[in-house]
Design a protein around this motif. Sequence first.
Motif, PDB file in Angstrom:
ATOM      1  N   HIS A  31       0.825  -1.222   0.000  1.00 54.44           N
ATOM      2  CA  HIS A  31       0.000   0.000   0.000  1.00 54.44           C
ATOM      3  C   HIS A  31       0.855   1.266   0.000  1.00 54.44           C
ATOM      4  O   HIS A  31       0.486   2.254  -0.641  1.00 54.44           O
ATOM      5  CB  HIS A  31      -0.978  -0.005   1.175  1.00 54.44           C
ATOM      6  N   THR A 150      -2.146  -3.274  11.250  1.00 52.40           N
ATOM      7  CA  THR A 150      -3.460  -3.449  10.617  1.00 52.40           C
ATOM      8  C   THR A 150      -4.117  -2.101  10.358  1.00 52.40           C
ATOM      9  O   THR A 150      -4.677  -1.862   9.280  1.00 52.40           O
ATOM     10  CB  THR A 150      -4.363  -4.341  11.495  1.00 52.40           C
ATOM     11  N   HIS A 151      -4.025  -1.204  11.325  1.00 52.06           N
ATOM     12  CA  HIS A 151      -4.588   0.134  11.138  1.00 52.06           C
ATOM     13  C   HIS A 151      -3.889   0.872   9.994  1.00 52.06           C
ATOM     14  O   HIS A 151      -4.547   1.552   9.193  1.00 52.06           O
ATOM     15  CB  HIS A 151      -4.490   0.957  12.423  1.00 52.06           C
ATOM     16  N   GLU A 154      -5.209  -0.223   6.711  1.00 53.35           N
ATOM     17  CA  GLU A 154      -6.521   0.393   6.496  1.00 53.35           C
ATOM     18  C   GLU A 154      -6.375   1.851   6.097  1.00 53.35           C
ATOM     19  O   GLU A 154      -7.045   2.333   5.175  1.00 53.35           O
ATOM     20  CB  GLU A 154      -7.359   0.261   7.784  1.00 53.35           C
ATOM     21  N   GLU A 155      -5.493   2.572   6.764  1.00 53.24           N
ATOM     22  CA  GLU A 155      -5.281   3.999   6.468  1.00 53.24           C
ATOM     23  C   GLU A 155      -4.799   4.197   5.028  1.00 53.24           C
ATOM     24  O   GLU A 155      -5.308   5.038   4.295  1.00 53.24           O
ATOM     25  CB  GLU A 155      -4.266   4.578   7.463  1.00 53.24           C
ATOM     26  N   ALA A 157      -5.082   2.010   2.540  1.00 53.01           N
ATOM     27  CA  ALA A 157      -6.091   1.530   1.587  1.00 53.01           C
ATOM     28  C   ALA A 157      -7.142   2.614   1.326  1.00 53.01           C
ATOM     29  O   ALA A 157      -7.533   2.862   0.181  1.00 53.01           O
ATOM     30  CB  ALA A 157      -6.745   0.250   2.102  1.00 53.01           C
ATOM     31  N   ARG A 158      -7.577   3.267   2.388  1.00 56.55           N
ATOM     32  CA  ARG A 158      -8.577   4.331   2.242  1.00 56.55           C
ATOM     33  C   ARG A 158      -8.021   5.484   1.410  1.00 56.55           C
ATOM     34  O   ARG A 158      -8.663   5.961   0.465  1.00 56.55           O
ATOM     35  CB  ARG A 158      -8.980   4.826   3.632  1.00 56.55           C
TER      36      ARG A 158
END
Length: 176
Positions: A31, A150-151, A154-155, A157-158
């Motif tokens: 990412h 994991t966070h 997510e950060e 990916a968004r």
Amino acid sequence: MDGMITITSERPKPSTHAGERDMLEGWLDHHRATLAHKCAGLTDEQLREASVPPSVMSLMGLMRHMAEVERHWFRRVLDDEDAPPIYYTDAEPDRDFLVTAEDSGDEAYATWQQEISVARERAATRSLDDASLGRHRSHTDPLTLRWILTHMIEEYARHNGHADLLRERIDGATGH
């Protein structure tokens, strides 16, 4: 006209058979590289181009924001380091996104890559189960490195979704 900045955009493919740590770090690196890929080959002017009013979000702003995010989670939360903000201030909490004609893609990219390097160093010496030394304002308990990785996935990916739309608006480039 601003010159084109040099951004390495080769992206690692996350393993399909790795253990948990390698899987988490592989996806995070994927990412990180995806955002770099979305910024590659553009001029400073293009990197500063905002999406649609009233939003000020730009690809340069996303690089600057992710430098702040890396710094926050790996320096302040994981290590409890008193690391000051890079771009924002109390008076201008969104300053990372507020790019000006004086801001450069080279500086944003170099700063972001430096924070990634520090993040990798900090994470490398810890177990996924190690608790953070610092706290985040919305969590009173320590967070594990597993949670932070994991966070971060997510950060990214968004924000990579935002980067997809920004890049398509700039020059029509699509894809991953």
